[in-house]
Design a protein around this motif. Structure first.
Motif, mmCIF file in Angstrom:
data_model
loop_
_atom_site.group_PDB
_atom_site.id
_atom_site.type_symbol
_atom_site.label_atom_id
_atom_site.label_comp_id
_atom_site.label_asym_id
_atom_site.label_seq_id
_atom_site.Cartn_x
_atom_site.Cartn_y
_atom_site.Cartn_z
ATOM 1 N N ARG A 100 24.328 -43.995 -10.026
ATOM 2 C CA ARG A 100 25.473 -43.298 -9.972
ATOM 3 C C ARG A 100 26.186 -43.005 -11.756
ATOM 4 N N GLU A 101 25.932 -44.215 -12.251
ATOM 5 C CA GLU A 101 26.220 -44.195 -14.010
ATOM 6 C C GLU A 101 25.558 -43.212 -14.663
ATOM 7 N N GLN A 102 24.082 -43.384 -14.267
ATOM 8 C CA GLN A 102 23.380 -42.539 -15.030
ATOM 9 C C GLN A 102 23.485 -41.005 -14.587
ATOM 10 N N ILE A 103 23.753 -40.858 -13.120
ATOM 11 C CA ILE A 103 24.059 -39.370 -13.062
ATOM 12 C C ILE A 103 25.371 -38.960 -13.428
ATOM 13 N N GLU A 104 26.310 -39.820 -13.728
ATOM 14 C CA GLU A 104 27.612 -39.481 -14.269
ATOM 15 C C GLU A 104 27.432 -38.972 -15.838
ATOM 16 N N ARG A 105 26.598 -39.781 -16.437
ATOM 17 C CA ARG A 105 26.120 -39.413 -17.815
ATOM 18 C C ARG A 105 25.292 -38.049 -17.941
ATOM 19 N N CYS A 106 24.184 -37.948 -17.026
ATOM 20 C CA CYS A 106 23.560 -36.744 -17.084
ATOM 21 C C CYS A 106 24.591 -35.550 -16.746
ATOM 22 N N LEU A 107 25.608 -35.841 -15.690
ATOM 23 C CA LEU A 107 26.617 -34.760 -15.344
ATOM 24 C C LEU A 107 27.398 -34.252 -16.499
ATOM 25 N N LYS A 108 27.874 -35.473 -17.435
ATOM 26 C CA LYS A 108 28.714 -34.949 -18.401
ATOM 27 C C LYS A 108 27.877 -34.217 -19.564
#
Length: 481
Positions: free
Chosen positions: A143-151
């Motif tokens: 989820r954290e990686q996805i959040e960084r990618c989303l950002k």
């Protein structure tokens, strides 16, 4: 139906202290603590026998006998009930992930195989040496990686949307320019057509008048010649008839006849009037105004299709104190004497420069600058971005938002990180500066000879202003059209 909080509380009570998962085939040891049978068996294999002492409870550290493991069927029933409650209270009831092999709900994630496991998969032993986590715990870092990618993706998307919006505006400006130019072409050619029709009517009228005069002279000439020819024909016939007479008849009145022939008067008509020929030769001169008009029309049309004349005036709020501006703000002269100019954030304090009063956020514009440099003087012309620094040193280069050329000492240089001296046939006295905001061109040409001087390419994103720099006593410049 039990609340989600109650179900979670019950699930915590039936967790195995070793694997932290729901108890599977629960067994009770001497101290009363409960564990999964498989978890406790592996625990006993790694404890106790190697040390020659009985294993201790993983929770309270009391020793217990591995052979005294007692199945806790009642607790197993509770575990089954808790699992049913979890399924019933799940938000996605009916859509939960189920193990395809065992039909049980998935609770675990194998990091090594990247597989989702149910309890029976975990107990099977195939993943015994692997890293297993509960689904939520395993999903957290992802989820954290996805959040960084989303950002990052959102940021790039915003940049693309900004580019889309900017380019959309530019395309709309270009379409508006095309529409305007179409109207200009239609209007100018309609005016030219009216002018050509008037000139054609004038020239045809002159030709018609000239033709009438020529026909009139031809009729007069033919009438005169026809009368004379008839008179001469009569004399010729009379002499021919008298010549054929016998002598006695020929001598009758022969002297009077000869006297009439010898004393005849031939009325020879004048030649065609030279004035008619001169009028024909002068006709091309009547078309000279038309030729000049068409040339002027083409020049104006090309200019109108190329750029819009900009009404540029100097902004005294930006002028360096060493520049003297005329009252109409169309002329600037350098002076070593500082003017009493109030300081402001808009005024240049080191570079002896001045900006135009109005800037441009789009379109195609042109203006002319007449330069009068004293020995040792210089003049800088071009455009600058609205955010160029007004205080301190001003770096005259495109990377700093300045697109300009400098006239000095009889030559012209394109300003950049390293100024480039331009090879020109003659130093210009009048420079035409042309800006195409959408295409990204800043062009300089000799306004008198139309010789190209230099062209910068850029990608404009902010408002740009006509820019003027001046140095040298008695050096000046004046704005033109």
């Amino acid at each position: 139906m039990a609340s989600a909080a109650a179900v979670t509380s019950l699930a915590d009570e039936v967790q195995c202290p070793i694997c932290q998962g729901t108890l599977r085939t629960p067994v009770t040891i001497d101290c009363g603590h409960n564990f999964c049978r498989s978890c406790l068996t592996r625990y006993c294999e790694t404890r106790g026998p190697d040390l020659g002492q009985p294993p201790t409870c993983p929770v309270c550290k009391d020793p217990f006998r591995p052979g005294s493991l007692r199945p806790n069927w009642q607790l197993a029933g509770v575990v089954h009930s808790v699992e049913r409650l979890q399924l019933a209270s799940a938000p996605g009831l009916g859509g939960e992930v189920v193990c395809q092999e065992h039909g049980e709900r998935v609770y675990f994630f194998c990091e090594d195989d990247e597989a989702q496991l149910c309890v029976l998969c975990r107990e099977a032993g195939a993943h015994g040496a692997h890293t297993l986590r509960f689904l939520e715990a395993a999903a957290a870092p992802y989820r954290e990686q996805i959040e960084r990618c989303l950002k990052c993706l959102r940021k790039e998307r915003e940049e693309l949307q900004e580019i889309q919006s900017r380019e959309k505006k530019r395309i709309q400006v270009l379409l508006t320019q095309v529409s305007t130019k179409r109207q200009q072409v239609t209007s100018e050619f309609a005016r030219l057509a009216r002018c050509l029709e008037e000139q054609q009517s004038t020239l045809l009228g002159q030709l018609e008048s000239l033709e009438e005069d020529i026909l009139t002279q031809r009729e007069e000439l033919e009438a005169l010649l026809a009368g004379e020819i008839r008179r001469f024909n009569a004399l010729v016939e009379e002499l021919e008839e008298k010549k054929e007479r016998p002598p006695e008849r020929l001598l009758t009145d022969v002297r009077s006849t000869l006297i009439r022939c010898e004393t005849r008067k031939c009325r020879k008509p004048a030649a065609v009037s030279p004035e008619l020929g001169q009028r024909i030769r002068d006709l091309p001169r009547q078309a000279l105004p038309l030729q000049r008009g068409v040339k002027l029309f083409l020049e104006k049309l090309c200019f109108a299709l190329d750029y819009e004349p900009a009404h540029v005036s100097l902004d005294p709020r930006t002028s360096h104190p060493k520049l003297l501006l005329s009252e109409d703000h169309q002329r600037a002269q350098f002076s070593y004497k500082w003017q009493n100019s109030p300081d402001s954030s808009q005024r240049f304090d080191r570079a002896t420069c001045v900006l135009a009063h109005d800037g441009f956020l789009g379109g195609r514009h042109t203006w002319v600058v007449s330069v009068d440099l004293a020995p040792g003087g210089s003049c800088t012309l071009g455009v600058v971005s609205e955010d160029v620094p007004r205080k301190g040193e001003l770096r005259l280069r495109p990377e700093e938002g300045v697109w300009a050329v400098r006239l000095a000492w009889g030559f012209v240089s394109a300003l950049g990180a390293f100024p480039v001296r331009l090879a020109l046939e003659e130093p210009p006295q009048q420079v035409r500066v042309s800006l195409d905001y959408e295409v990204g061109w800043v062009s300089f040409t000799n306004a008198v000879t139309h010789e190209p001087i230099h062209t910068f390419t850029a990608s404009f994103t902010h408002k740009v202003f006509p820019f003027f720099g001046l140095w040298g006593r008695r050096s000046s410049f004046r704005l033109g059209s």
